[in-house]
Design a protein around this motif. Structure first.
Motif, PDB file in Angstrom:
ATOM      1  N   ILE A 124       0.828  -1.208   0.000  1.00  0.00           N
ATOM      2  CA  ILE A 124       0.000   0.000   0.000  1.00  0.00           C
ATOM      3  C   ILE A 124       0.860   1.254   0.000  1.00  0.00           C
ATOM      4  CG2 ILE A 124      -1.749   1.292   1.281  1.00  0.00           C
ATOM      5  CD1 ILE A 124      -2.709  -1.359   2.449  1.00  0.00           C
ATOM      6  N   ILE A 125       1.959   1.228   0.741  1.00  0.00           N
ATOM      7  CA  ILE A 125       2.776   2.420   0.946  1.00  0.00           C
ATOM      8  C   ILE A 125       3.660   2.741  -0.259  1.00  0.00           C
ATOM      9  CG2 ILE A 125       4.646   3.395   2.346  1.00  0.00           C
ATOM     10  CD1 ILE A 125       3.503   1.849   4.729  1.00  0.00           C
ATOM     11  N   LEU A 126       4.314   1.740  -0.834  1.00  0.00           N
ATOM     12  CA  LEU A 126       5.316   1.977  -1.868  1.00  0.00           C
ATOM     13  C   LEU A 126       4.829   2.804  -3.061  1.00  0.00           C
ATOM     14  CD1 LEU A 126       7.371  -1.357  -2.011  1.00  0.00           C
ATOM     15  CD2 LEU A 126       8.118   0.888  -1.230  1.00  0.00           C
ATOM     16  N   PRO A 127       3.649   2.522  -3.632  1.00  0.00           N
ATOM     17  CA  PRO A 127       3.242   3.304  -4.807  1.00  0.00           C
ATOM     18  C   PRO A 127       3.027   4.790  -4.547  1.00  0.00           C
ATOM     19  CG  PRO A 127       1.978   1.263  -4.667  1.00  0.00           C
ATOM     20  CD  PRO A 127       2.710   1.413  -3.367  1.00  0.00           C
ATOM     21  N   SER A 128       2.863   5.182  -3.296  1.00  0.00           N
ATOM     22  CA  SER A 128       2.552   6.590  -3.009  1.00  0.00           C
ATOM     23  C   SER A 128       3.672   7.310  -2.276  1.00  0.00           C
ATOM     24  CB  SER A 128       1.270   6.675  -2.168  1.00  0.00           C
ATOM     25  OG  SER A 128       1.428   6.006  -0.929  1.00  0.00           O
ATOM     26  N   ILE A 129       4.849   6.690  -2.162  1.00  0.00           N
ATOM     27  CA  ILE A 129       5.945   7.345  -1.430  1.00  0.00           C
ATOM     28  C   ILE A 129       6.356   8.641  -2.125  1.00  0.00           C
ATOM     29  CG2 ILE A 129       8.417   7.169  -0.992  1.00  0.00           C
ATOM     30  CD1 ILE A 129       8.042   4.476   0.094  1.00  0.00           C
ATOM     31  N   ALA A 130       6.553   8.580  -3.446  1.00  0.00           N
ATOM     32  CA  ALA A 130       6.886   9.784  -4.213  1.00  0.00           C
ATOM     33  C   ALA A 130       5.585  10.331  -4.799  1.00  0.00           C
ATOM     34  CB  ALA A 130       7.899   9.471  -5.302  1.00  0.00           C
ATOM     35  N   ASN A 131       4.847  11.055  -3.988  1.00  0.00           N
ATOM     36  CA  ASN A 131       3.536  11.561  -4.387  1.00  0.00           C
ATOM     37  C   ASN A 131       3.694  12.788  -5.280  1.00  0.00           C
ATOM     38  OD1 ASN A 131       1.034  13.415  -3.838  1.00  0.00           O
ATOM     39  ND2 ASN A 131       0.399  11.348  -3.285  1.00  0.00           N
ATOM     40  N   ALA A 132       3.103  12.740  -6.480  1.00  0.00           N
ATOM     41  CA  ALA A 132       3.311  13.797  -7.474  1.00  0.00           C
ATOM     42  C   ALA A 132       2.813  15.154  -6.983  1.00  0.00           C
ATOM     43  CB  ALA A 132       2.621  13.415  -8.783  1.00  0.00           C
ATOM     44  N   SER A 133       1.625  15.208  -6.400  1.00  0.00           N
ATOM     45  CA  SER A 133       1.080  16.487  -5.944  1.00  0.00           C
ATOM     46  C   SER A 133       1.894  17.063  -4.787  1.00  0.00           C
ATOM     47  CB  SER A 133      -0.381  16.318  -5.528  1.00  0.00           C
ATOM     48  OG  SER A 133      -0.510  15.349  -4.503  1.00  0.00           O
ATOM     49  N   THR A 134       2.409  16.186  -3.914  1.00  0.00           N
ATOM     50  CA  THR A 134       3.242  16.654  -2.799  1.00  0.00           C
ATOM     51  C   THR A 134       4.579  17.169  -3.306  1.00  0.00           C
ATOM     52  OG1 THR A 134       2.202  14.962  -1.397  1.00  0.00           O
ATOM     53  CG2 THR A 134       4.172  16.025  -0.544  1.00  0.00           C
ATOM     54  N   ILE A 135       5.167  16.467  -4.280  1.00  0.00           N
ATOM     55  CA  ILE A 135       6.415  16.936  -4.894  1.00  0.00           C
ATOM     56  C   ILE A 135       6.212  18.293  -5.536  1.00  0.00           C
ATOM     57  CG2 ILE A 135       8.043  16.503  -6.782  1.00  0.00           C
ATOM     58  CD1 ILE A 135       7.658  13.500  -6.231  1.00  0.00           C
ATOM     59  N   PHE A 136       5.115  18.442  -6.266  1.00  0.00           N
ATOM     60  CA  PHE A 136       4.815  19.718  -6.925  1.00  0.00           C
ATOM     61  C   PHE A 136       4.677  20.842  -5.893  1.00  0.00           C
ATOM     62  CE2 PHE A 136       1.574  22.778  -8.304  1.00  0.00           C
ATOM     63  CZ  PHE A 136       2.179  23.288  -9.445  1.00  0.00           C
ATOM     64  N   PHE A 137       3.974  20.579  -4.808  1.00  0.00           N
ATOM     65  CA  PHE A 137       3.769  21.602  -3.790  1.00  0.00           C
ATOM     66  C   PHE A 137       5.093  22.010  -3.153  1.00  0.00           C
ATOM     67  CE2 PHE A 137       2.921  23.117   0.476  1.00  0.00           C
ATOM     68  CZ  PHE A 137       1.882  24.012   0.276  1.00  0.00           C
ATOM     69  N   PHE A 138       5.916  21.035  -2.784  1.00  0.00           N
ATOM     70  CA  PHE A 138       7.205  21.347  -2.166  1.00  0.00           C
ATOM     71  C   PHE A 138       8.100  22.120  -3.135  1.00  0.00           C
ATOM     72  CE2 PHE A 138       6.801  17.624   0.964  1.00  0.00           C
ATOM     73  CZ  PHE A 138       6.436  18.476   1.983  1.00  0.00           C
ATOM     74  N   ARG A 139       8.066  21.741  -4.395  1.00  0.00           N
ATOM     75  CA  ARG A 139       8.877  22.443  -5.388  1.00  0.00           C
ATOM     76  C   ARG A 139       8.443  23.894  -5.509  1.00  0.00           C
ATOM     77  NH1 ARG A 139       8.059  25.236 -10.501  1.00  0.00           N
ATOM     78  NH2 ARG A 139      10.043  25.121 -11.622  1.00  0.00           N
ATOM     79  N   GLN A 140       7.130  24.127  -5.557  1.00  0.00           N
ATOM     80  CA  GLN A 140       6.622  25.492  -5.640  1.00  0.00           C
ATOM     81  C   GLN A 140       6.974  26.299  -4.390  1.00  0.00           C
ATOM     82  OE1 GLN A 140       6.176  25.133  -8.934  1.00  0.00           O
ATOM     83  NE2 GLN A 140       4.553  26.647  -8.707  1.00  0.00           N
ATOM     84  N   TYR A 141       6.887  25.668  -3.245  1.00  0.00           N
ATOM     85  CA  TYR A 141       7.198  26.342  -1.984  1.00  0.00           C
ATOM     86  C   TYR A 141       8.678  26.719  -1.922  1.00  0.00           C
ATOM     87  CZ  TYR A 141       7.270  27.281   3.043  1.00  0.00           C
ATOM     88  OH  TYR A 141       7.414  27.877   4.275  1.00  0.00           O
ATOM     89  N   LEU A 142       9.549  25.790  -2.296  1.00  0.00           N
ATOM     90  CA  LEU A 142      10.990  26.017  -2.196  1.00  0.00           C
ATOM     91  C   LEU A 142      11.519  26.925  -3.294  1.00  0.00           C
ATOM     92  CD1 LEU A 142      12.116  22.389  -1.253  1.00  0.00           C
ATOM     93  CD2 LEU A 142      12.139  24.395   0.228  1.00  0.00           C
TER      94      LEU A 142
END
Length: 290
Positions: free
Chosen positions: A157-175
Motif C-alpha cells: 500500500i505504501i510503496l506506490p505513493s511514497i513519491a507523491n506527485a502532488s506533494t512533490i509539486f507543492f514542495f517544489r513550488q514552496y521552495l
C-alpha cells in the motif's frame, strides 16, 4: 470636482464595499452550512438505534426520546474488530505520511535548488502523473505489487505513493521562493548538501510540511480502494475496509457503522485543529510561488 461630489463618491464606494462584504459573508455562511450538514447528520445518527435507521434512513430529525448512548457503549465494550481496524489505519497512515513527506521533500528540493539534465522533462512527467486518475494506474500498479510478492502487506500500500506527485509539486513550488543565496551561504560556511537540507531548508519548510501532512493524512486515512485491492487478511484491514464489511447482503450493522464512522472523523479533525495555522500559512505560501 466639488467636495460634495467627492463625498458622494466616497459614500457610494463605502456602500459597495459593505454590500460586497455582506455578499461574501452570506456566500461562505451557506457553504459552511452545507458542509456541516453531513457531520451533523452522522453525529445525530450515532445516538439512534440501528433498526430506526434502517426503517427511516439517516435524517436530520432530532428526537431525544429515540436517542441514547447505546451505540457508544457497544463501540467500546462490544465484541467486534473496530479498534483493530482503527489502529491498523493509524499505523499505516503514520508510516505512509512520514515516508511520503520525507521522500517528496527531497525530490521537491532537488527540482527547486539544482540544475541537472532533463530537469524540465522530469518535472513535466510529475505534472503528467498528477493529471492521470489513479483508477487508470491501479491495474499496472497491482500487477507490479503482485510480481514483487507484496500483496496482503502494508508495504504494497505504501510503496506506490511514497513519491507523491502532488506533494512533490507543492514542495517544489514552496521552495522555489527561497533565495538561492541562502543555500550558497550554507556552502560557503562549509555545510554539506545534506547539512544544508537538514539544517537550513527543513526548518523553513515547517508550514509546507504541516499543510502536506494534513492533506496526505486525510488521503491515507480515508483510502478505501487501493487497500481493498491489496489486503486480503481480516486482521490487516484498515478502518474504511472494516466499516465497509459491516454492510452485507445478509444484514447491516448500523449500530457500529454510524458511530464508528463518526469516531473515525475525530483524528483528522483534531489534527487540523492542532496545525490549522501552519496549514493556512503553508497553502498560501505554496500557492504564490512560480
Amino acid at each position: 470636482m466639488s467636495s460634495k461630489s467627492i463625498n458622494n463618491s466616497k459614500i457610494m464606494s463605502k456602500k459597495k464595499s459593505i454590500a460586497y462584504k455582506i455578499l461574501i459573508c452570506a456566500l461562505f455562511s451557506v457553504i459552511g452550512i452545507v458542509l456541516i450538514i453531513p457531520f451533523y447528520t452522522v453525529f445525530i445518527s450515532s445516538f439512534k438505534d440501528g433498526n430506526d435507521l434502517i426503517r427511516h434512513g439517516i435524517n436530520l430529525s432530532l428526537n431525544f426520546n429515540e436517542m441514547s448512548l447505546k451505540n457508544f457503549i457497544y463501540l467500546f465494550t462490544g465484541d467486534h474488530s473496530y479498534f483493530t481496524w482503527f489502529f491498523n489505519s493509524m499505523i499505516l497512515t503514520i508510516l505512509q505520511v512520514a515516508l511520503t513527506l520525507f521522500v517528496s521533500a527531497w525530490v521537491g528540493y532537488g527540482f527547486a535548488a539544482y540544475n541537472f539534465r532533463f530537469k524540465n522533462f522530469l518535472f513535466v512527467c510529475v505534472l503528467f502523473v498528477m493529471m492521470v486518475p489513479f483508477e487508470i494506474l491501479m491495474l499496472p500498479l497491482y500487477n507490479q505489487i503482485n510480481s514483487m510478492n507484496l500483496v496482503d502487506s502494508y508495504a504494497g500500500i505504501i510503496l506506490p505513493s511514497i513519491a507523491n506527485a502532488s506533494t512533490i509539486f507543492f514542495f517544489r513550488q514552496y521552495l522555489s521562493g527561497i533565495p538561492k543565496s541562502l543555500i550558497d551561504a550554507g556552502r560557503i560556511d562549509g555545510a554539506s548538501e545534506y547539512g544544508i537540507f537538514f539544517r537550513i531548508i527543513l526548518p523553513i519548510m515547517k508550514p509546507s510540511f504541516a499543510a502536506m501532512a494534513i492533506l496526505n493524512t486525510m488521503n491515507s486515512w480515508n483510502n478505501l480502494l487501493w487497500p481493498l485491492l491489496v489486503l486480503k487478511s481480516d486482521t490487516k484491514f484498515t478502518l474504511p475496509i472494516g466499516l465497509n464489511t459491516l454492510l452485507t447482503p445478509y444484514g447491516n450493522n448500523y449500530d457500529l457503522l454510524i458511530v464508528g464512522s463518526f469516531f473515525s472523523i475525530l483524528p483528522i479533525f483534531i489534527l487540523f485543529l492542532c496545525f490549522q495555522k501552519y496549514f493556512v500559512d503553508g497553502m498560501t505560501a505554496g500557492a504564490v510561488k512560480g
